[in-house]
Design a protein around this motif. Sequence first.
Motif, short mmCIF file in Angstrom:
data_model
loop_
_atom_site.label_atom_id
_atom_site.label_comp_id
_atom_site.label_asym_id
_atom_site.label_seq_id
_atom_site.Cartn_x
_atom_site.Cartn_y
_atom_site.Cartn_z
N GLU A 103 7.12 29.10 2.92
CA GLU A 103 5.74 29.50 3.25
C GLU A 103 4.75 28.86 2.30
O GLU A 103 3.65 28.48 2.70
N GLU A 104 5.11 28.74 1.03
CA GLU A 104 4.22 28.12 0.04
C GLU A 104 4.06 26.63 0.32
O GLU A 104 2.96 26.08 0.23
N ILE A 105 5.16 25.98 0.68
CA ILE A 105 5.12 24.55 0.97
C ILE A 105 4.27 24.29 2.21
O ILE A 105 3.42 23.39 2.23
N VAL A 106 4.46 25.10 3.25
CA VAL A 106 3.66 24.95 4.47
C VAL A 106 2.18 25.19 4.15
O VAL A 106 1.30 24.48 4.65
N ALA A 107 1.90 26.17 3.31
CA ALA A 107 0.51 26.46 2.93
C ALA A 107 -0.11 25.27 2.19
O ALA A 107 -1.27 24.91 2.43
N GLU A 108 0.64 24.63 1.31
CA GLU A 108 0.11 23.47 0.59
C GLU A 108 -0.02 22.25 1.50
O GLU A 108 -0.91 21.43 1.34
N ALA A 109 0.87 22.15 2.49
CA ALA A 109 0.73 21.07 3.48
C ALA A 109 -0.56 21.27 4.25
O ALA A 109 -1.29 20.30 4.54
N TRP A 110 -0.87 22.52 4.57
CA TRP A 110 -2.12 22.84 5.26
C TRP A 110 -3.31 22.45 4.38
O TRP A 110 -4.28 21.86 4.87
N ALA A 163 -6.25 19.79 5.22
CA ALA A 163 -7.67 20.17 5.13
C ALA A 163 -8.43 19.17 4.26
O ALA A 163 -9.58 18.81 4.56
N LEU A 164 -7.78 18.68 3.21
CA LEU A 164 -8.40 17.66 2.36
C LEU A 164 -8.55 16.34 3.13
O LEU A 164 -9.58 15.67 3.01
N ALA A 165 -7.54 15.96 3.90
CA ALA A 165 -7.65 14.74 4.71
C ALA A 165 -8.83 14.86 5.68
O ALA A 165 -9.61 13.91 5.84
N HIS A 166 -8.97 16.02 6.28
CA HIS A 166 -10.09 16.27 7.20
C HIS A 166 -11.42 16.15 6.45
O HIS A 166 -12.35 15.47 6.92
N SER A 181 -10.52 12.19 9.77
CA SER A 181 -11.03 13.56 9.88
C SER A 181 -10.40 14.28 11.06
O SER A 181 -9.94 15.43 10.94
N GLU A 182 -10.36 13.61 12.20
CA GLU A 182 -9.76 14.22 13.39
C GLU A 182 -8.28 14.50 13.18
O GLU A 182 -7.77 15.55 13.57
N SER A 183 -7.59 13.55 12.57
CA SER A 183 -6.15 13.70 12.33
C SER A 183 -5.88 14.90 11.42
O SER A 183 -4.99 15.72 11.69
N GLY A 184 -6.64 15.01 10.34
CA GLY A 184 -6.47 16.14 9.43
C GLY A 184 -6.79 17.46 10.10
O GLY A 184 -6.11 18.47 9.88
N GLY A 185 -7.80 17.46 10.95
CA GLY A 185 -8.17 18.67 11.67
C GLY A 185 -7.08 19.12 12.63
O GLY A 185 -6.76 20.31 12.73
N ARG A 186 -6.48 18.16 13.36
CA ARG A 186 -5.39 18.49 14.27
C ARG A 186 -4.20 19.05 13.50
O ARG A 186 -3.56 20.01 13.93
N ALA A 187 -3.90 18.46 12.37
CA ALA A 187 -2.76 18.92 11.57
C ALA A 187 -3.01 20.33 11.05
O ALA A 187 -2.09 21.14 10.99
N CYS A 188 -4.23 20.63 10.67
CA CYS A 188 -4.54 21.99 10.21
C CYS A 188 -4.28 22.98 11.33
O CYS A 188 -3.78 24.08 11.09
N GLY A 189 -4.58 22.60 12.55
CA GLY A 189 -4.31 23.47 13.69
C GLY A 189 -2.83 23.69 13.88
O GLY A 189 -2.38 24.80 14.19
N ALA A 201 -10.43 22.33 0.07
CA ALA A 201 -11.30 21.28 0.60
C ALA A 201 -12.75 21.73 0.73
O ALA A 201 -13.66 20.91 0.70
N ALA A 202 -12.97 23.03 0.86
CA ALA A 202 -14.33 23.56 0.98
C ALA A 202 -15.13 23.31 -0.30
O ALA A 202 -16.36 23.35 -0.29
N GLN A 203 -14.44 23.02 -1.40
CA GLN A 203 -15.10 22.77 -2.68
C GLN A 203 -15.49 21.30 -2.86
O GLN A 203 -16.09 20.94 -3.87
N LEU A 204 -15.17 20.46 -1.88
CA LEU A 204 -15.46 19.03 -1.99
C LEU A 204 -16.96 18.80 -2.13
O LEU A 204 -17.74 19.23 -1.30
N SER A 205 -17.32 18.13 -3.20
CA SER A 205 -18.74 17.84 -3.44
C SER A 205 -19.04 16.35 -3.35
O SER A 205 -20.20 15.97 -3.23
#
Length: 158
Positions: free
Chosen positions: A21-28, A32-35, A57-65, A79-83
């Motif tokens: 579960e931790e690995i899948v969460a970090e993959a997510w 999100a960073l790729a997006h 961006s699209e590829s990362g978004g699909r993967a997050c889904g 990724a929400a912290q990206l400045s």
Amino acid sequence: MDAVRLIGATRHALAQSRAAEEIVAEAWQAQALAHAVGSHLALHGPPELRSRAHGLSESGGRACGALRLPGQREGSVRAAQLSGLKDPRSVLLALGALLGEVGIALVGVACSADEEALYWQCIEAIDATDEAGDRVRGLLRQLTERERWQADPAAEPS
């Protein structure tokens, strides 16, 4: 926060992850960073990179889904912290390395998965991670061509 630091934090968290579960969460988080990186480059990057960046961006978004986790909160997304992206090349190299590590970690989870649903989730995520990695490599090639052309305007862009 700068993208390279966020990617470093995600690489560290992935390396510390032990449970599936931790690995899948970090993959997510990596997707999100790729997006986010793709979106930022599509909006603010060099004009020649914007189309490919939109693809990332699209590829990362699909993967997050594909990796959507129950209980995932918006505030927990690194990724929400990206400045910003100070150096696109460094960001893309770091992101490519992270995506490679994510792919390897997901293969490990898929191979040891007891649940069929987790196995197929990992297979979809591996495919999406590979696609994002391909897009990162394409952006790096295009960035190299752009820099070569800027150094020698008489050179033909490939």
